[in-house]
Motif scaffolding. Structure first.
Motif, mmCIF file in Angstrom:
data_model
loop_
_atom_site.group_PDB
_atom_site.id
_atom_site.type_symbol
_atom_site.label_atom_id
_atom_site.label_comp_id
_atom_site.label_asym_id
_atom_site.label_seq_id
_atom_site.Cartn_x
_atom_site.Cartn_y
_atom_site.Cartn_z
ATOM 1 N N GLN A 169 0.793 -1.259 0.293
ATOM 2 C CA GLN A 169 -0.061 -0.289 -0.044
ATOM 3 C C GLN A 169 0.929 1.384 0.108
ATOM 4 O O GLN A 169 0.497 1.976 -0.924
ATOM 5 N N ALA A 170 2.075 1.586 0.671
ATOM 6 C CA ALA A 170 2.431 2.671 0.730
ATOM 7 C C ALA A 170 3.721 2.617 -0.327
ATOM 8 O O ALA A 170 3.764 4.210 -1.011
ATOM 9 N N ILE A 171 3.691 1.634 -0.888
ATOM 10 C CA ILE A 171 4.675 1.674 -2.254
ATOM 11 C C ILE A 171 3.726 2.608 -3.426
ATOM 12 O O ILE A 171 4.260 3.280 -4.047
ATOM 13 N N ALA A 172 2.456 1.383 -3.229
ATOM 14 C CA ALA A 172 1.554 2.340 -4.356
ATOM 15 C C ALA A 172 1.248 3.120 -4.344
ATOM 16 O O ALA A 172 0.602 4.809 -5.235
ATOM 17 N N GLU A 173 0.628 4.130 -3.458
ATOM 18 C CA GLU A 173 0.615 5.222 -2.990
ATOM 19 C C GLU A 173 1.843 6.140 -3.334
ATOM 20 O O GLU A 173 0.956 7.478 -3.786
ATOM 21 N N GLU A 174 3.103 6.151 -2.908
ATOM 22 C CA GLU A 174 3.946 6.511 -3.434
ATOM 23 C C GLU A 174 4.174 6.777 -4.743
ATOM 24 O O GLU A 174 4.310 7.999 -5.514
ATOM 25 N N LEU A 175 4.426 5.541 -5.753
ATOM 26 C CA LEU A 175 4.076 5.876 -7.223
ATOM 27 C C LEU A 175 3.214 6.403 -7.480
ATOM 28 O O LEU A 175 3.106 7.080 -8.738
ATOM 29 N N ALA A 176 1.662 6.042 -6.748
ATOM 30 C CA ALA A 176 0.311 7.280 -6.993
ATOM 31 C C ALA A 176 0.890 8.508 -7.268
ATOM 32 O O ALA A 176 0.132 8.842 -7.831
ATOM 33 N N GLN A 177 1.638 9.389 -6.504
ATOM 34 C CA GLN A 177 2.268 10.700 -6.227
ATOM 35 C C GLN A 177 2.616 10.601 -7.245
ATOM 36 O O GLN A 177 2.931 11.672 -7.363
ATOM 37 N N GLU A 178 3.337 9.789 -7.242
ATOM 38 C CA GLU A 178 5.296 10.173 -8.862
ATOM 39 C C GLU A 178 4.050 10.638 -9.294
ATOM 40 O O GLU A 178 4.237 11.105 -10.862
ATOM 41 N N VAL A 179 2.968 9.589 -9.888
ATOM 42 C CA VAL A 179 1.859 9.738 -11.105
ATOM 43 C C VAL A 179 1.663 10.698 -11.526
ATOM 44 O O VAL A 179 1.610 11.623 -13.021
ATOM 45 N N PHE A 180 0.084 11.223 -10.545
ATOM 46 C CA PHE A 180 -0.049 12.947 -10.675
ATOM 47 C C PHE A 180 0.639 13.704 -10.495
ATOM 48 O O PHE A 180 0.432 14.857 -11.344
ATOM 49 N N LEU A 181 1.857 13.445 -9.852
ATOM 50 C CA LEU A 181 3.088 14.382 -9.907
ATOM 51 C C LEU A 181 3.753 14.992 -11.691
ATOM 52 O O LEU A 181 4.041 15.904 -11.972
ATOM 53 N N ARG A 182 3.912 13.439 -12.253
ATOM 54 C CA ARG A 182 4.094 13.983 -13.134
ATOM 55 C C ARG A 182 3.500 14.106 -14.182
ATOM 56 O O ARG A 182 3.405 14.364 -15.921
ATOM 57 N N VAL A 183 1.719 14.125 -13.845
ATOM 58 C CA VAL A 183 0.673 14.193 -15.258
ATOM 59 C C VAL A 183 0.795 16.016 -15.013
ATOM 60 O O VAL A 183 0.330 16.297 -15.947
ATOM 61 N N TYR A 184 1.001 16.472 -13.397
ATOM 62 C CA TYR A 184 1.267 18.206 -13.773
ATOM 63 C C TYR A 184 2.294 19.243 -14.667
ATOM 64 O O TYR A 184 2.431 19.424 -15.240
ATOM 65 N N ARG A 185 3.094 17.855 -14.227
ATOM 66 C CA ARG A 185 4.433 18.086 -14.888
ATOM 67 C C ARG A 185 4.362 18.721 -16.289
ATOM 68 O O ARG A 185 5.387 19.139 -16.904
ATOM 69 N N SER A 186 3.659 17.321 -17.280
ATOM 70 C CA SER A 186 3.482 17.304 -18.592
ATOM 71 C C SER A 186 2.468 17.815 -19.323
ATOM 72 O O SER A 186 2.202 18.163 -20.269
ATOM 73 N N ARG A 187 2.163 18.975 -18.366
ATOM 74 C CA ARG A 187 0.627 19.766 -18.615
ATOM 75 C C ARG A 187 1.130 20.197 -19.566
ATOM 76 O O ARG A 187 -0.320 20.515 -20.632
ATOM 77 N N GLU A 188 2.285 21.426 -20.276
ATOM 78 C CA GLU A 188 2.319 22.155 -21.034
ATOM 79 C C GLU A 188 2.470 21.388 -22.362
ATOM 80 O O GLU A 188 2.480 22.296 -23.198
ATOM 81 N N LYS A 189 3.041 19.632 -22.408
ATOM 82 C CA LYS A 189 3.444 19.358 -22.982
ATOM 83 C C LYS A 189 2.085 18.557 -23.947
ATOM 84 O O LYS A 189 2.272 17.860 -24.838
ATOM 85 N N TYR A 190 0.893 18.375 -23.282
ATOM 86 C CA TYR A 190 0.744 17.378 -22.833
ATOM 87 C C TYR A 190 -0.798 17.652 -24.511
ATOM 88 O O TYR A 190 -0.989 18.799 -24.315
ATOM 89 N N GLU A 191 -1.317 16.750 -25.139
ATOM 90 C CA GLU A 191 -1.622 16.743 -26.493
ATOM 91 C C GLU A 191 -2.971 16.287 -26.504
ATOM 92 O O GLU A 191 -2.598 15.167 -25.899
ATOM 93 N N ALA A 192 -3.434 15.545 -26.449
ATOM 94 C CA ALA A 192 -4.997 14.996 -26.938
ATOM 95 C C ALA A 192 -5.166 13.518 -27.521
ATOM 96 O O ALA A 192 -6.113 13.643 -28.494
ATOM 97 N N SER A 193 -3.733 13.404 -27.549
ATOM 98 C CA SER A 193 -3.901 12.238 -29.246
ATOM 99 C C SER A 193 -4.615 11.189 -29.106
ATOM 100 O O SER A 193 -4.582 10.059 -29.513
ATOM 101 N N ALA A 194 -4.301 10.704 -27.112
ATOM 102 C CA ALA A 194 -4.531 9.835 -27.264
ATOM 103 C C ALA A 194 -6.012 9.887 -26.323
ATOM 104 O O ALA A 194 -5.972 10.582 -25.125
#
Lengths: 154, 192
Positions: free
Chosen positions: B47-72
């Motif tokens: 559970q702890a690792i999963a939450e930590e990885l999920a934090q990283e997922v949403f951080l990456r989503v945020y970091r990539s926002r400017e490059k995001y293209e709704a191609s998929a």
């Protein structure tokens, strides 16, 4: 599907996906009915269906639990850190990069200079001691008393 | 791109995030937080690792926002990030006895849930053993097969979407799933 009716799903992985879809209830009614008709004739497929349903039910029992409110809070903190202007990090890293060691002898030398040669206080106003204040007050009282004496000629 | 945006509400939200809309990011987080954490939990079984990885997922989503293209589809992109992070973690942890280190946390969680579900000690123990066998059976699957099964079973993704997440063909996904379920059927067959 009619062409596939005679094909046993176990004969190819591609076709076995139909059976997986059937067990996951993702197959449309037409193809589902065709597969059921096939399974009546094919014991291998029936066996696979029954086993797959068991797997499906077992996986349903695996609850992944719930996530606490701390998750959002932690993420918010990390995002706040992400959103900090870049110059804060630049200044922080610049500060970390500074070595204060060379300044120590310089500060010591300056302190020694101030002790040996104290700054000239001629222009600076000197703080008056209590004794000086008393003297001034006494002088003023004396002047006042003298003023009260009539200066009449004898 | 326009088509994807029209049909994918999440992609529309993400495009608003790209334009600086914080509430859209919060909405995306609320919509996908639980599926992402559950997916990662079942991948890494901690559970702890999963939450930590999920934090990283949403951080990456945020970091990539400017490059995001709704191609998929947004979820394809999201689960690709999550899957890659899980794969990396599993590879880093290879060699360690992960299962052992996870025992305490998962068992305590399970016990808590079991108390709520089944009143009798016997049924509780049966359920506990079954759950452990499911965890082991899933844990023994190769990484890609595991990810494919979890996306197929719990996220109800189409083969084409799983293929995009894993970066392979649809027929490769079907093959992965066939082999994975075959292993699971063999290991879990005695629960009749």
């Amino acid at each position: 599907m009619n062409n596939r009716r005679n094909l046993c799903p176990l004969q190819s992985e591609e076709h076995a996906a139909l059976l997986l879809d059937y067990c996951a209830r993702r197959l449309d009614a037409g193809r589902g009915a065709a597969l059921e008709a096939h399974m009546e004739q094919c014991p291998a497929c029936r066996e696979m269906r029954d086993a797959q349903r068991l797997v499906w039910d077992s996986l349903d029992a695996w609850d992944a639990g719930h996530t606490g409110w701390e998750f959002n809070q932690r993420l918010q903190e990390r995002l706040r850190h992400e959103c900090r202007p870049a110059w804060i990090d630049t200044v922080a890293s610049w500060k970390e990069g500074i070595s204060w060691k060379p300044a120590v002898p310089l500060a010591a030398a300056l302190a020694l200079w101030l002790i040996v040669f104290p700054p000239n206080g001629a222009n600076a106003p000197q703080p008056q001691s209590a004794q000086q204040t008393e003297q001034i007050e006494k002088v003023l009282e004396d002047v006042e008393m003298l003023q009260q004496i009539p200066l009449s000629p004898r | 791109m326009a088509v994807a945006t029209a049909f994918d509400f999440d992609a529309a939200l993400m495009l608003r995030v790209r334009d600086g809309c914080a509430s859209s990011y919060a909405a995306l987080l609320e919509r996908h937080r639980t599926p992402v954490i559950h997916f990662l939990f079942r991948m890494v079984q901690n559970q702890a690792i999963a939450e930590e990885l999920a934090q990283e997922v949403f951080l990456r989503v945020y970091r990539s926002r400017e490059k995001y293209e709704a191609s998929a589809k947004f979820t394809t992109w999201l689960f690709r990030i999550a899957t890659n992070l899980a794969f990396n973690w599993l590879r880093d942890e290879k060699g360690r006895k992960v299962q052992e280190s996870l025992e305490d946390e998962t068992t305590s969680n399970t016990t808590k849930k079991l108390c709520d579900r089944s009143p009798s000690v016997e049924s509780r123990l049966v359920y506990e053993v079954k759950l452990e066998e499911i965890r082991v059976a899933i844990g023994l699957l190769p990484e890609k097969q595991r990810a494919a099964v979890l996306m197929h079973k719990y996220e109800e993704m189409e083969y084409s979407q799983i293929a995009k997440v894993l970066g392979c063909s649809e027929s490769a996904v079907k093959s992965l799933l066939f082999r994975a379920y075959e292993s699971l059927r063999a290991r879990l067959a005695h629960y009749g």
